[in-house]
Design an enzyme around this catalytic site. Structure first.
Site, PDB file in Angstrom:
ATOM      1  N   LYS A   1       0.821  -1.216   0.000  1.00  0.00           N
ATOM      2  CA  LYS A   1       0.000   0.000   0.000  1.00  0.00           C
ATOM      3  C   LYS A   1       0.859   1.271   0.000  1.00  0.00           C
ATOM      4  CE  LYS A   1      -4.424  -1.728   1.543  1.00  0.00           C
ATOM      5  NZ  LYS A   1      -5.590  -1.608   2.413  1.00  0.00           N
TER       6      LYS A   1
ATOM      7  N   LYS B   1      -5.931 -10.162  -5.822  1.00  0.00           N
ATOM      8  CA  LYS B   1      -7.117 -10.517  -5.033  1.00  0.00           C
ATOM      9  C   LYS B   1      -8.278  -9.572  -5.354  1.00  0.00           C
ATOM     10  CE  LYS B   1      -7.052  -7.886  -0.767  1.00  0.00           C
ATOM     11  NZ  LYS B   1      -7.422  -7.832   0.621  1.00  0.00           N
TER      12      LYS B   1
ATOM     13  N   LYS C   1     -12.120  -4.455  -2.445  1.00  0.00           N
ATOM     14  CA  LYS C   1     -13.116  -3.382  -2.426  1.00  0.00           C
ATOM     15  C   LYS C   1     -12.636  -2.162  -3.173  1.00  0.00           C
ATOM     16  CE  LYS C   1     -14.252  -3.824   2.360  1.00  0.00           C
ATOM     17  NZ  LYS C   1     -13.003  -3.496   3.010  1.00  0.00           N
TER      18      LYS C   1
END
Ligand code: ATP
Ligand code: LTN
Length: 329
Positions: free
Chosen positions: A114, A195, A198
């Site tokens: 991230k 993956k 969201k």
């Protein structure tokens, strides 16, 4: 009588939850609620470790609670709460940070991934795992059902608990991660090497629990597959088909060999149609219940109760830790 084991999990209100979140985390909690003392919360303080639109974030918090209930989380069997409504999470997190090494946090995969996405990532993104450890350690949790991407954070939580216990005496229960065997990680439908998330940039690869059935069907029918025609499980060489098999398996409780056999003489189109039917049937049931809960005043009562109960437990644990560390009066 032997004490019941405790489970806890949290999801971030960073958007409408996906089929991946449902299979990886919520469905597991629904299965465990009969057997274990269960805690489930909304990790809104984790969500703000990356930039959020405050209005959308606010709406997502209640929506996530309504979705928990719609997915089958029962208020009479779970303690349901919002992380930021219990100040002891942040309080304990600080005490734990002061027992966590910079090197440990630097090795976290999620942080490495991230932090690459922005030049100006926050200190909160770095200390995120200490807050997650606090979430778990406050309540003497035995098991933490999470998707495989969170396993490393639970392992760090174990290390921190053991380190603290060794230094200051028995204080924390050392928790274990619970990872589902099949369908552990649901992948993006367009990009099955990533993956399903969201906050994915391309919405075509992600199925959201509040999405309409037509759109879900389209996404599954156009999911990336390989150039063969055989419905066979092999995540290395056939990641797209294997992902669809995982989804089908998780929602029907059928084992992989059974699925391969069932579709041995089917083409990809037929298989995809069946996957879409199963997903849509499950999601439509959830959506119907969601609409009831989101309008109801029950949500506030459930959250008030969760806040009061967890603040009491967490305060006692935090005070014990503070006093063992020698701070305060
Ligand atoms: P974001 O994209 O904002 O990072 P996310 O979709 O990864 O969010 P989280 O709120 O971080 O979702 O995760 C909630 C739970 O769902 C965690 O236990 C996580 O392991 C699980 N989970 C998330 N994505 C998947 C997935 N694709 N497959 C299985 N489990 C998943
Ligand atoms: N980091 C998790 C959410 C989370 C969590 C927790 C999960 C925060 N605190 C404690 C289990 C236990 C995530 O992003 N999925």
């Amino acid at each position: 009588m032997e004490k019941r084991k405790k489970v806890l999990t949290g999801l971030q209100p960073t958007g409408v939850i996906t089929l991946g979140n449902y299979i990886g985390a919520i469905k597991q909690m629904v299965q465990y609620q009969d057997e274990y003392e269960s805690y489930i919360f909304v990790a809104d303080m984790h969500a703000i470790t990356v930039p959020q639109d405050n209005k959308a974030l606010h709406e997502n918090i209640k929506s996530l609670i309504a979705l928990y209930l719609a997915c089958g989380i029962k208020p009479e069997k779970n303690t349901i709460f919002i992380q930021s409504e219990n100040e002891y999470h942040a309080n304990l997190s600080w005490l734990l940070e002061c027992n966590t090494y910079f090197g440990e946090l630097s090795r976290m995969h999620q942080f490495k991934e991230k932090s690459k996405k922005s030049e100006n990532f926050t200190a909160g993104l770095f200390t995120y795992p200490a807050l997650m450890a606090a979430d778990i350690l406050l309540y003497d949790i035995d098991y933490v059902p999470v998707g495989i991407d969170q396993k490393q954070h639970v392992e760090l939580t174990r290390d921190l608990a053991q380190r603290f216990n060794n230094k200051y005496g028995e204080t924390f229960v050392v928790p274990e991660p619970l990872i589902t065997v099949t369908g552990t990680k649901i992948m993006d439908l367009v990009n099955p090497d990533k993956k399903m998330s969201k906050s994915a940039e391309n919405p075509k690869g992600v199925i959201k629990l509040l999405e309409d059935s037509e759109s879900i069907r389209k996404k599954i029918m156009s999911a990336t597959t390989d150039s063969e025609t055989l419905v066979k499980y092999n995540p290395e060489t056939k990641p797209g088909i294997s992902n669809l098999i995982n989804i089908y398996s998780a929602l029907t409780d059928k084992k992989i060999p059974e699925i391969e056999e069932k579709f041995a003489s089917s083409n990809y189109g037929t298989f995809k149609r069946e996957v879409a039917d199963v997903v849509i049937e499950e999601i439509e049931k959830i959506q119907e219940k969601y609409r009831e809960y989101i309008e109801s005043s029950k949500l506030d009562d459930i959250l008030d109760e969760g806040r009061e109960k967890t603040r009491k437990i967490a305060k006692a644990k935090w005070e014990e830790v503070r006093s063992k560390m020698g701070i305060g009066r």
